[in-house]
Design a protein around this motif. Structure first.
Motif, short mmCIF file in Angstrom:
data_model
loop_
_atom_site.label_atom_id
_atom_site.label_comp_id
_atom_site.label_asym_id
_atom_site.label_seq_id
_atom_site.Cartn_x
_atom_site.Cartn_y
_atom_site.Cartn_z
N GLN A 79 0.80 -1.23 0.00
CA GLN A 79 0.00 0.00 0.00
C GLN A 79 0.83 1.27 0.00
N GLY A 80 2.14 1.16 0.16
CA GLY A 80 3.00 2.34 0.17
C GLY A 80 2.84 3.20 1.41
N ILE A 81 2.40 2.60 2.51
CA ILE A 81 2.19 3.33 3.77
C ILE A 81 3.25 2.87 4.76
N VAL A 82 3.97 3.83 5.35
CA VAL A 82 4.99 3.51 6.35
C VAL A 82 4.35 3.62 7.73
N LEU A 83 4.12 2.47 8.38
CA LEU A 83 3.62 2.43 9.75
C LEU A 83 4.78 2.00 10.63
N LYS A 84 5.04 2.78 11.67
CA LYS A 84 6.23 2.53 12.49
C LYS A 84 5.91 1.85 13.81
N ARG A 85 5.37 2.62 14.73
CA ARG A 85 5.16 2.09 16.07
C ARG A 85 3.81 2.55 16.61
N GLY A 86 3.31 1.81 17.57
CA GLY A 86 2.05 2.19 18.21
C GLY A 86 1.78 1.31 19.42
N ASP A 87 0.70 1.62 20.11
CA ASP A 87 0.35 0.84 21.29
C ASP A 87 -0.70 -0.23 20.99
N GLY A 88 -1.08 -0.37 19.72
CA GLY A 88 -2.05 -1.39 19.33
C GLY A 88 -3.50 -0.93 19.37
N HIS A 89 -3.76 0.31 19.79
CA HIS A 89 -5.13 0.80 19.88
C HIS A 89 -5.55 1.61 18.66
N ILE A 90 -4.60 1.87 17.74
CA ILE A 90 -4.94 2.49 16.46
C ILE A 90 -4.36 1.58 15.39
N THR A 91 -5.24 1.00 14.58
CA THR A 91 -4.80 0.03 13.58
C THR A 91 -5.35 0.38 12.20
N LEU A 92 -4.57 0.06 11.19
CA LEU A 92 -4.96 0.25 9.81
C LEU A 92 -6.06 -0.76 9.47
N VAL A 93 -7.14 -0.29 8.85
CA VAL A 93 -8.24 -1.18 8.47
C VAL A 93 -8.69 -0.87 7.05
N ASP A 94 -9.43 -1.78 6.47
CA ASP A 94 -10.06 -1.57 5.17
C ASP A 94 -11.25 -0.65 5.40
N CYS A 95 -11.31 0.46 4.68
CA CYS A 95 -12.36 1.45 4.88
C CYS A 95 -13.76 0.88 4.66
N ALA A 96 -13.89 -0.15 3.84
CA ALA A 96 -15.20 -0.73 3.55
C ALA A 96 -15.65 -1.70 4.65
N SER A 97 -14.80 -1.95 5.64
CA SER A 97 -15.12 -2.97 6.64
C SER A 97 -15.97 -2.46 7.80
N GLY A 98 -16.31 -1.19 7.83
CA GLY A 98 -17.13 -0.69 8.94
C GLY A 98 -17.24 0.81 8.92
N THR A 99 -17.63 1.33 10.07
CA THR A 99 -17.80 2.77 10.21
C THR A 99 -17.05 3.23 11.46
N ASP A 100 -17.14 4.51 11.74
CA ASP A 100 -16.49 5.14 12.89
C ASP A 100 -14.97 5.00 12.86
N PHE A 101 -14.41 5.12 11.66
CA PHE A 101 -12.96 5.08 11.49
C PHE A 101 -12.44 6.51 11.32
N LEU A 102 -11.16 6.70 11.62
CA LEU A 102 -10.48 7.92 11.21
C LEU A 102 -10.17 7.76 9.74
N GLU A 103 -10.54 8.73 8.91
CA GLU A 103 -10.27 8.67 7.47
C GLU A 103 -9.20 9.70 7.14
#
Length: 183
Positions: A79-103
């Protein structure tokens, strides 16, 4: 009156002695097997010594959480997205898989969605040319860079917030570096 005599303790002593010797012999055999110091292992003429390594050297190391994003290399390649570090509470998702996401909207990329769970979360990344973010039910702040300058933007809950080049008077391209959300 006849003096009372107690039975001789010999049979009991013999059993005890036999048991003790048996345990000692078993222990000695176990020691020889574990350390390799039986016959033929002494240093001397024509006899080689065996090296003994402590068991602790072979034990697995400690698991240490480095907060690295799982499968970040695969996400970068696909996808050409650089994801580095996190605490596991913000995760990359498929936008079509639900609602209430950060876009997150970036030039030259389709929209990118993140799911936030728990009471708070953080994620570091590098997504260039981000210009618009739609908030969710969380209070969210993003950190961005333009050249050597760092900027942060408060994202409006459940609404679109112009960020980066959309909010910059000079229209400079910004890189999204971090998302922080709290309930």
């Amino acid at each position: 009156m006849k003096a009372r005599t107690s039975p001789t303790p010999r049979p009991r002593r013999t059993k005890f002695l036999a048991r003790t010797l048996g345990v000692a012999a078993t222990g000695a055999l176990a020691w020889v097997a574990a350390t390799g110091t039986g016959a033929g292992s002494h240093s001397g003429a024509g006899v080689t010594a065996h090296a003994v390594a402590p068991v602790a050297d072979e034990a697995p190391g400690f698991a240490v959480e480095d907060f690295g994003y799982p499968h970040a290399d695969k996400i970068l390649a696909e996808q050409g997205i650089v994801l580095k570090r996190g605490d596991g509470h913000i995760t990359l998702v498929d936008c079509a898989s639900g609602t209430d996401f950060l876009e997150v909207w970036a030039r030259e990329k389709p929209k990118i969605c993140f799911k936030v769970t728990g009471n708070s979360g953080w994620l570091t990344m590098e997504i260039p040319s981000v210009h618009l973010i739609r908030g969710n039910d969380y209070t969210t702040e993003v950190a961005m860079t333009v050249g050597t300058e760092e900027k942060s933007f408060a994202i409006t809950k459940n609404a679109w917030t112009p960020v980066g080049e959309s909010a910059d008077p000079e229209g400079r391209e910004h890189v999204l570096m971090e998302i922080r959300s709290t309930k």
